[in-house]
Design a protein around this motif. Sequence first.
Motif, PDB file in Angstrom:
ATOM      1  N   THR A 126     -11.634  65.937 -44.867  1.00  0.00           N
ATOM      2  CA  THR A 126     -11.130  67.135 -44.190  1.00  0.00           C
ATOM      3  C   THR A 126     -12.244  68.086 -43.765  1.00  0.00           C
ATOM      4  OG1 THR A 126      -8.859  67.073 -44.991  1.00  0.00           O
ATOM      5  CG2 THR A 126      -9.772  69.246 -44.609  1.00  0.00           C
ATOM      6  N   ARG A 127     -13.409  67.990 -44.364  1.00  0.00           N
ATOM      7  CA  ARG A 127     -14.539  68.790 -43.867  1.00  0.00           C
ATOM      8  C   ARG A 127     -14.960  68.340 -42.469  1.00  0.00           C
ATOM      9  NH1 ARG A 127     -20.011  69.004 -44.026  1.00  0.00           N
ATOM     10  NH2 ARG A 127     -20.282  67.162 -45.316  1.00  0.00           N
ATOM     11  N   GLY A 128     -14.502  67.163 -42.071  1.00  0.00           N
ATOM     12  CA  GLY A 128     -14.718  66.703 -40.704  1.00  0.00           C
ATOM     13  C   GLY A 128     -13.453  66.826 -39.890  1.00  0.00           C
ATOM     14  N   ASN A 129     -12.473  65.944 -40.141  1.00  0.00           N
ATOM     15  CA  ASN A 129     -11.216  65.953 -39.392  1.00  0.00           C
ATOM     16  C   ASN A 129     -10.026  65.968 -40.339  1.00  0.00           C
ATOM     17  OD1 ASN A 129     -12.307  65.758 -36.724  1.00  0.00           O
ATOM     18  ND2 ASN A 129     -12.811  63.621 -37.155  1.00  0.00           N
ATOM     19  N   ASN A 130      -8.977  66.608 -39.889  1.00  0.00           N
ATOM     20  CA  ASN A 130      -7.717  66.646 -40.619  1.00  0.00           C
ATOM     21  C   ASN A 130      -6.599  66.636 -39.582  1.00  0.00           C
ATOM     22  OD1 ASN A 130      -5.342  68.501 -41.557  1.00  0.00           O
ATOM     23  ND2 ASN A 130      -6.267  67.755 -43.458  1.00  0.00           N
ATOM     24  N   PRO A 131      -5.526  65.863 -39.781  1.00  0.00           N
ATOM     25  CA  PRO A 131      -4.489  65.749 -38.746  1.00  0.00           C
ATOM     26  C   PRO A 131      -3.853  67.065 -38.330  1.00  0.00           C
ATOM     27  CG  PRO A 131      -4.245  63.997 -40.356  1.00  0.00           C
ATOM     28  CD  PRO A 131      -5.295  64.920 -40.903  1.00  0.00           C
ATOM     29  N   THR A 132      -3.644  67.988 -39.262  1.00  0.00           N
ATOM     30  CA  THR A 132      -3.060  69.278 -38.886  1.00  0.00           C
ATOM     31  C   THR A 132      -4.017  70.070 -38.012  1.00  0.00           C
ATOM     32  OG1 THR A 132      -1.931  69.293 -41.032  1.00  0.00           O
ATOM     33  CG2 THR A 132      -1.879  71.328 -39.760  1.00  0.00           C
ATOM     34  N   VAL A 133      -5.286  70.049 -38.369  1.00  0.00           N
ATOM     35  CA  VAL A 133      -6.307  70.743 -37.579  1.00  0.00           C
ATOM     36  C   VAL A 133      -6.446  70.083 -36.206  1.00  0.00           C
ATOM     37  CG1 VAL A 133      -8.726  71.454 -37.480  1.00  0.00           C
ATOM     38  CG2 VAL A 133      -7.520  71.436 -39.682  1.00  0.00           C
ATOM     39  N   THR A 134      -6.416  68.761 -36.190  1.00  0.00           N
ATOM     40  CA  THR A 134      -6.535  68.027 -34.926  1.00  0.00           C
ATOM     41  C   THR A 134      -5.427  68.403 -33.953  1.00  0.00           C
ATOM     42  OG1 THR A 134      -7.669  66.153 -35.950  1.00  0.00           O
ATOM     43  CG2 THR A 134      -6.486  65.719 -33.900  1.00  0.00           C
ATOM     44  N   MET A 135      -4.211  68.586 -34.477  1.00  0.00           N
ATOM     45  CA  MET A 135      -3.097  68.965 -33.615  1.00  0.00           C
ATOM     46  C   MET A 135      -3.376  70.293 -32.913  1.00  0.00           C
ATOM     47  SD  MET A 135       0.925  69.226 -34.660  1.00  0.00           S
ATOM     48  CE  MET A 135       0.791  67.733 -35.637  1.00  0.00           C
ATOM     49  N   LEU A 136      -3.941  71.244 -33.668  1.00  0.00           N
ATOM     50  CA  LEU A 136      -4.306  72.530 -33.074  1.00  0.00           C
ATOM     51  C   LEU A 136      -5.380  72.344 -32.008  1.00  0.00           C
ATOM     52  CD1 LEU A 136      -4.206  75.696 -33.152  1.00  0.00           C
ATOM     53  CD2 LEU A 136      -6.081  75.536 -34.820  1.00  0.00           C
ATOM     54  N   GLU A 137      -6.386  71.542 -32.302  1.00  0.00           N
ATOM     55  CA  GLU A 137      -7.474  71.315 -31.350  1.00  0.00           C
ATOM     56  C   GLU A 137      -6.963  70.705 -30.050  1.00  0.00           C
ATOM     57  OE1 GLU A 137     -10.979  70.502 -34.698  1.00  0.00           O
ATOM     58  OE2 GLU A 137      -9.841  68.837 -33.855  1.00  0.00           O
ATOM     59  N   ILE A 138      -6.039  69.774 -30.172  1.00  0.00           N
ATOM     60  CA  ILE A 138      -5.453  69.135 -28.986  1.00  0.00           C
ATOM     61  C   ILE A 138      -4.801  70.171 -28.080  1.00  0.00           C
ATOM     62  CG2 ILE A 138      -3.561  67.640 -28.216  1.00  0.00           C
ATOM     63  CD1 ILE A 138      -4.002  66.081 -30.843  1.00  0.00           C
TER      64      ILE A 138
ATOM     65  N   LEU B 148     -18.830  55.187 -39.105  1.00  0.00           N
ATOM     66  CA  LEU B 148     -19.558  54.991 -37.850  1.00  0.00           C
ATOM     67  C   LEU B 148     -19.012  55.840 -36.714  1.00  0.00           C
ATOM     68  CD1 LEU B 148     -20.046  51.101 -37.919  1.00  0.00           C
ATOM     69  CD2 LEU B 148     -21.851  52.833 -38.075  1.00  0.00           C
ATOM     70  N   HIS B 149     -17.741  56.218 -36.812  1.00  0.00           N
ATOM     71  CA  HIS B 149     -17.085  56.943 -35.716  1.00  0.00           C
ATOM     72  C   HIS B 149     -16.464  58.236 -36.220  1.00  0.00           C
ATOM     73  CE1 HIS B 149     -17.049  52.621 -34.550  1.00  0.00           C
ATOM     74  NE2 HIS B 149     -17.473  53.121 -33.399  1.00  0.00           N
ATOM     75  N   GLU B 150     -17.194  58.943 -37.064  1.00  0.00           N
ATOM     76  CA  GLU B 150     -16.602  60.112 -37.712  1.00  0.00           C
ATOM     77  C   GLU B 150     -16.198  61.231 -36.744  1.00  0.00           C
ATOM     78  OE1 GLU B 150     -16.928  62.764 -41.746  1.00  0.00           O
ATOM     79  OE2 GLU B 150     -18.676  61.626 -41.113  1.00  0.00           O
ATOM     80  N   PRO B 151     -16.864  61.447 -35.615  1.00  0.00           N
ATOM     81  CA  PRO B 151     -16.336  62.486 -34.720  1.00  0.00           C
ATOM     82  C   PRO B 151     -14.900  62.248 -34.295  1.00  0.00           C
ATOM     83  CG  PRO B 151     -18.562  61.901 -34.078  1.00  0.00           C
ATOM     84  CD  PRO B 151     -18.147  60.916 -35.141  1.00  0.00           C
TER      85      PRO B 151
END
Length: 399
Positions: free
Chosen positions: A67-79, A58-61
Amino acid sequence: MKSMYYNIVLSKKGMDISYIINELGEERERYFSAVAPPIIQTSNFASSTVEDLRQKMLHEPEATLYTRGNNPTVTMLEIKIAALEGAEHAIAFGSGMAAVSAAVLSQVRAGDHVVSVKKPYSWTNALMRQFLPRFGVEVSMVDGTLADQYRQAIRPNTKVLYLESPNSYTFELQDIEAVVAIAKEYGLITIIDNSFASPINQNPLAMGVDMVLHSATKYIGGHSDTMGGIVCGSREMINRTFASEFMTLGAVLSPHDAWLLLRGLRTLPVRMARVAETTRHVVAWLERHAKVERVLFPFLPSHPQYELAQKQLRNNTGQFSILLKTDDIQKVELFCNSLQHFLMAASWGGHESLIFPIAASYASGKLKPTLPFNLVRFYVGLEDADYLIRDIEQALDKI
């Protein structure tokens, strides 16, 4: 959950750049206090209960589900990139062109119209001139050196004003604040490619732009060993892009590539400072050389947009072009082939210095050149200025 990280960003306005690059979003206590962040190399994330899975779906964003949506390593870069750009949110892609395409596609539909700066990055040009018209989106290309050129191109169905400042190869600037003012007057969205400057030297969101994108392959990566793209903007815009263009088209940044970009980010300020200083020395030498017709570099006092460059950009970067004083394409090729310490390659932003000769586009059978064959684009890396100047001098001596 991704939202936990982004709440950190939103609560720390005006953060120091050193904090952003070295600490923000890292939470080292969660991974054994390791100094380097982990590569969460997984395609999938398990749920403990049906309700847990339901809430993630329900809250995938904001959730870590796949990982095709979110991944913690990628999220760190986005932050970190979001914070460097002063954005509420960011989303990472597998390439800079994926970021460009998603940003533009997120704002248009069939029947709409886009006004874009002329001579953008080559594949952005292809998106504007070839791809969008296939799906009923009209595009007008304008010089952009005068903001009113955008105004004159606006139609009743215009939705987006697209900027790339400075733009590719010839490095003309657009007056970002003036174009934004026009966009707001007509209720339009502004999107800018900020790859040339990096988040260190220009922050268009602070000037009112709606979406800022980067080819992270360039300065953010900094080592010529990975590719990526980033789009920054409001939470609402980024979440809408995530739920549609990002998830549907699947241009995902891998965890390992995100880790490489995080590594590059650690040294971004010091690399940008070194590149800027070396480039100024090289450009000053070239401007005085008898075999150089012109140096295209907005930070030269002789450049017609010098004052605008000083206003919008904190510092120069490593890209510039020269026009060789010759009408013989063979001499242009001889100059380029004689350089010993500049690699001939298409990208830029790494530790190595590069050239890209427009002459390569002539008589190729594929491309239709719009720039003169005596134009050579340079990128200055981390080498010593005198080392590079000596190389350019011996190559010029041969023509």
